[in-house]
Design a protein around this motif. Structure first.
Motif, PDB file in Angstrom:
ATOM      1  N   UNK A 175       0.938  -1.280  -0.003  1.00  0.00           N
ATOM      2  CA  UNK A 175       0.068  -0.034   0.109  1.00  0.00           C
ATOM      3  C   UNK A 175       0.716   1.232   0.202  1.00  0.00           C
ATOM      4  N   UNK A 176       2.117   1.220   0.334  1.00  0.00           N
ATOM      5  CA  UNK A 176       2.985   2.533   0.448  1.00  0.00           C
ATOM      6  C   UNK A 176       3.736   2.459  -0.916  1.00  0.00           C
ATOM      7  N   UNK A 177       3.567   1.538  -1.903  1.00  0.00           N
ATOM      8  CA  UNK A 177       4.014   1.820  -3.259  1.00  0.00           C
ATOM      9  C   UNK A 177       3.647   2.977  -3.821  1.00  0.00           C
ATOM     10  N   UNK A 178       4.498   3.514  -4.574  1.00  0.00           N
ATOM     11  CA  UNK A 178       3.818   4.603  -5.406  1.00  0.00           C
ATOM     12  C   UNK A 178       3.960   4.199  -6.914  1.00  0.00           C
ATOM     13  N   UNK A 179       3.885   3.053  -7.608  1.00  0.00           N
ATOM     14  CA  UNK A 179       3.778   2.922  -8.727  1.00  0.00           C
ATOM     15  C   UNK A 179       2.920   1.668  -9.121  1.00  0.00           C
ATOM     16  N   UNK A 180       2.604   1.399 -10.181  1.00  0.00           N
ATOM     17  CA  UNK A 180       1.453   0.447 -10.547  1.00  0.00           C
ATOM     18  C   UNK A 180       0.151   0.702  -9.997  1.00  0.00           C
ATOM     19  N   UNK A 181      -0.659  -0.375  -9.791  1.00  0.00           N
ATOM     20  CA  UNK A 181      -1.965  -0.470  -9.210  1.00  0.00           C
ATOM     21  C   UNK A 181      -2.186   0.601  -8.052  1.00  0.00           C
ATOM     22  N   UNK A 182      -0.981   0.446  -7.163  1.00  0.00           N
ATOM     23  CA  UNK A 182      -0.955   1.137  -5.874  1.00  0.00           C
ATOM     24  C   UNK A 182      -0.789   2.674  -6.076  1.00  0.00           C
ATOM     25  N   UNK A 183      -0.439   3.206  -7.154  1.00  0.00           N
ATOM     26  CA  UNK A 183      -0.100   4.664  -7.211  1.00  0.00           C
ATOM     27  C   UNK A 183      -1.557   5.314  -7.021  1.00  0.00           C
ATOM     28  N   UNK A 184      -2.441   4.768  -7.418  1.00  0.00           N
ATOM     29  CA  UNK A 184      -3.888   5.577  -7.476  1.00  0.00           C
ATOM     30  C   UNK A 184      -4.431   5.611  -6.182  1.00  0.00           C
ATOM     31  N   UNK A 185      -3.873   4.850  -5.015  1.00  0.00           N
ATOM     32  CA  UNK A 185      -4.644   4.812  -3.836  1.00  0.00           C
ATOM     33  C   UNK A 185      -3.541   5.367  -2.782  1.00  0.00           C
ATOM     34  N   UNK A 186      -2.196   5.243  -3.044  1.00  0.00           N
ATOM     35  CA  UNK A 186      -1.303   5.597  -2.405  1.00  0.00           C
ATOM     36  C   UNK A 186      -1.324   6.757  -1.748  1.00  0.00           C
ATOM     37  N   UNK A 187      -1.811   7.684  -2.297  1.00  0.00           N
ATOM     38  CA  UNK A 187      -1.818   9.319  -1.725  1.00  0.00           C
ATOM     39  C   UNK A 187      -3.235   9.209  -0.781  1.00  0.00           C
ATOM     40  N   UNK A 188      -4.100   8.472  -1.163  1.00  0.00           N
ATOM     41  CA  UNK A 188      -5.391   8.516  -0.490  1.00  0.00           C
ATOM     42  C   UNK A 188      -5.067   8.007   0.755  1.00  0.00           C
ATOM     43  N   UNK A 189      -4.457   7.008   0.923  1.00  0.00           N
ATOM     44  CA  UNK A 189      -4.103   5.892   2.068  1.00  0.00           C
ATOM     45  C   UNK A 189      -3.262   6.708   2.983  1.00  0.00           C
ATOM     46  N   UNK A 190      -2.182   7.180   2.577  1.00  0.00           N
ATOM     47  CA  UNK A 190      -1.230   7.970   3.214  1.00  0.00           C
ATOM     48  C   UNK A 190      -1.809   9.440   4.063  1.00  0.00           C
ATOM     49  N   UNK A 191      -3.052   9.852   3.258  1.00  0.00           N
ATOM     50  CA  UNK A 191      -3.762  11.041   3.961  1.00  0.00           C
ATOM     51  C   UNK A 191      -4.125  10.948   5.086  1.00  0.00           C
ATOM     52  N   UNK A 192      -4.468   9.594   5.631  1.00  0.00           N
ATOM     53  CA  UNK A 192      -5.144   9.359   6.733  1.00  0.00           C
ATOM     54  C   UNK A 192      -3.949   9.172   7.881  1.00  0.00           C
ATOM     55  N   UNK A 193      -2.719   9.316   7.425  1.00  0.00           N
ATOM     56  CA  UNK A 193      -1.635   8.874   8.420  1.00  0.00           C
ATOM     57  C   UNK A 193      -0.820   9.947   8.673  1.00  0.00           C
ATOM     58  N   UNK A 194      -0.525  10.135   9.960  1.00  0.00           N
ATOM     59  CA  UNK A 194       0.650  11.311  10.393  1.00  0.00           C
ATOM     60  C   UNK A 194       1.623  10.687  11.423  1.00  0.00           C
ATOM     61  N   UNK A 195       2.708  10.848  11.293  1.00  0.00           N
ATOM     62  CA  UNK A 195       3.852  10.386  11.914  1.00  0.00           C
ATOM     63  C   UNK A 195       3.480   8.868  12.307  1.00  0.00           C
ATOM     64  N   UNK A 196       3.022   7.969  11.395  1.00  0.00           N
ATOM     65  CA  UNK A 196       2.906   6.516  11.544  1.00  0.00           C
ATOM     66  C   UNK A 196       1.801   6.227  12.576  1.00  0.00           C
ATOM     67  N   UNK A 197       0.826   7.235  12.683  1.00  0.00           N
ATOM     68  CA  UNK A 197      -0.355   7.075  13.536  1.00  0.00           C
ATOM     69  C   UNK A 197      -1.643   7.581  12.404  1.00  0.00           C
ATOM     70  N   UNK A 198      -2.763   6.736  12.780  1.00  0.00           N
ATOM     71  CA  UNK A 198      -3.953   6.810  12.249  1.00  0.00           C
ATOM     72  C   UNK A 198      -4.617   8.231  12.528  1.00  0.00           C
ATOM     73  N   UNK A 199      -4.805   9.232  11.698  1.00  0.00           N
ATOM     74  CA  UNK A 199      -5.618  10.457  11.886  1.00  0.00           C
ATOM     75  C   UNK A 199      -6.849  10.546  11.276  1.00  0.00           C
ATOM     76  N   UNK A 200      -7.835   9.916  11.352  1.00  0.00           N
ATOM     77  CA  UNK A 200      -8.896  10.245  10.495  1.00  0.00           C
ATOM     78  C   UNK A 200      -9.759  11.263  10.455  1.00  0.00           C
ATOM     79  N   UNK A 201      -9.533  12.393  11.384  1.00  0.00           N
ATOM     80  CA  UNK A 201     -10.341  13.560  11.593  1.00  0.00           C
ATOM     81  C   UNK A 201     -10.219  14.382  10.607  1.00  0.00           C
ATOM     82  N   UNK A 202      -9.053  14.526   9.750  1.00  0.00           N
ATOM     83  CA  UNK A 202      -8.848  15.360   8.624  1.00  0.00           C
ATOM     84  C   UNK A 202      -7.864  14.803   7.907  1.00  0.00           C
ATOM     85  N   UNK A 203      -7.803  14.954   6.451  1.00  0.00           N
ATOM     86  CA  UNK A 203      -6.770  14.223   5.818  1.00  0.00           C
ATOM     87  C   UNK A 203      -5.494  15.207   6.167  1.00  0.00           C
TER      88      UNK A 203
END
Length: 437
Positions: free
Chosen positions: A406-434
């Protein structure tokens, strides 16, 4: 008998001068412990941690031997010499019921290593039982009662199972040595010098209080730095999901499992016997996992190869109030083609480093007692500010595991990588805001 010795990296020499102990070591049930790793999946993080339950049980026995020898010599008015053999035997056999990848296996197949230990001790078909019966007809039950904490002599029970016992003292030193870490080191020699039996159990002279204090801190550090390591837990999650997938598939793929992993069938069908349980060990399980790599189910095959080849899941911590929002990440994982049931997991690891005795607690602790100069007893945390700071406080974290892909930035994962990481801050799940990455 002529004394036998085992060379040991922790205790230098382990001395055996009682025939019953030597026979127990050579029993097939005890020899099986050579094939069970002490640290389970932790060896995938700390590569030196390949030691076995066999070596740990020998170490626990050696500490018990030294303590009982001292008690017999120095405290004959408080310690019954007849309890020494029982203490040493129970120390040796306390983990004999551990199964393959014990704790993960226990959760999935509803087994309990303490119950299995007692079954081995009391089942007339085992070699261990036959050896114990040579001591006395009721000796197997006495050993089992110590394991169950129902034996009336609290001195014996506390030496085997308490907040400072022969089990913990050995595994902290042993696990520290083999993992190449220093967190679990403490002054065992000093502790053995100040330990003594009391009317209500065991206690430690005040002159050695700081050695006991150091032991408590060492235990805390080993849990935080070694036992709760995120990568070790990742492998445990992989193992859990792999076995869960096998359980689900079994009903439709019985022939495949009968051929590839026959000794697991009694567990899939909830009808296992003690003999079935003892036929499994880490090596047998690993050979099954390797055979599953070539199996017809894509998910089982992929999880098996990830486990065998140490393709760890990644993780982020999360707060308890956010656990119900983790579906945000599960849905993104599903969008790229991973089944969240098998490619994600929530894993909680928390520990209570030390606590006082609380009569109303569900799991009561035997507090550590210090003997003052006037011979009165005082609980450890009342003398030690360091232990007081750890007492009654739970430490650890909760983690959400997902494929590293999920952390890869190429291939099939590229389209979802940015969205996935937008909920993570300093290796902590932060769902309040991207978050901005």
């Amino acid at each position: 008998m002529i004394e036998k010795v085992f060379r040991d990296p922790v205790h230098n020499y382990i001395h055996v001068d009682h025939e019953v102990i030597y026979k127990l070591i050579n029993s097939k049930e005890f020899q099986r412990l050579r094939r069970i790793k002490q640290l389970g999946t932790t060896s995938y993080t700390f590569h030196g941690g390949e030691h076995s339950r066999f070596s740990h049980c020998l170490g626990a026995y050696e500490i018990a031997r030294q303590i009982t020898e001292k008690f017999e010599e120095k405290y004959p008015e408080t310690w019954e010499k007849s309890e020494s053999l029982l203490t040493m035997v129970t120390a040796l056999l306390h983990d004999i019921g551990h199964g393959a990848y014990s704790h993960t296996f226990e959760r999935l197949f509803d087994t309990d290593h303490e119950e299995m230990t007692c079954a081995i001790l009391t089942n007339p078909k085992t070699e261990v039982h036959a050896i114990l019966k040579q001591v006395a007809p009721d000796f197997p039950d006495k050993v089992a009662n110590v394991i169950r904490h129902t034996y009336p002599n609290k001195q014996v029970v506390q030496l085997i199972s308490s907040q400072i016992d022969v089990d913990r003292m050995d595994y902290l030193l042993r696990d520290s040595y083999f993992t190449g870490t220093n967190y679990g080191q403490f002054d065992l020699t000093r502790i053995l010098r100040v330990i003594r039996p009391t009317e209500t159990g065991i206690a430690f002279r005040e002159s050695g209080m700081h050695a006991v204090e150091d032991y408590v801190v060492s235990r805390y550090q080993m849990y935080m730095q070694v036992y709760f390591h995120p990568a070790s837990r990742s492998m445990e999650v992989l193992l859990q999901n792999l076995l869960n997938r096998a359980k689900v598939l079994y009903a439709a793929e019985r022939d495949f499992f009968a051929q590839s992993s026959p000794r697991l069938l009694p567990f899939f069908e909830h009808r296992f016997t003690l003999e079935d349980y003892l036929s499994l060990d880490d090596g047998v399980m690993n050979s099954y996992f390797q055979s599953w790599i070539d199996g017809p189910d894509r998910t089982l095959s992929d999880l098996a190869q990830r486990y065998i080849n140490r393709k760890v899941f990644k993780s982020v911590t999360f707060s308890s109030e956010d656990e119900d929002k983790l579906d945000i990440l599960r849905n993104i994982v599903a969008d790229v083609g991973f089944d969240p049931e098998y490619y994600t997991a929530v894993h909680h690891n928390f520990d209570l480093p030390y606590d006082i005795y609380r009569p109303r607690a569900t799991k009561k602790r035997t507090q550590i007692e210090i003997i003052r100069k006037d011979h009165s007893l005082i609980e450890l945390s009342q003398l030690s500010p360091i232990v007081a700071s750890l007492s009654g406080t739970i430490h650890g974290d909760s983690r959400f595991y997902f494929p590293k892909d999920m952390l890869e930035e190429t291939g099939i994962f590229a389209t979802k990588n940015e969205e996935f990481l937008s909920y993570i801050y300093n290796d902590h799940f932060s769902p309040g805001e991207k978050n901005e990455n």
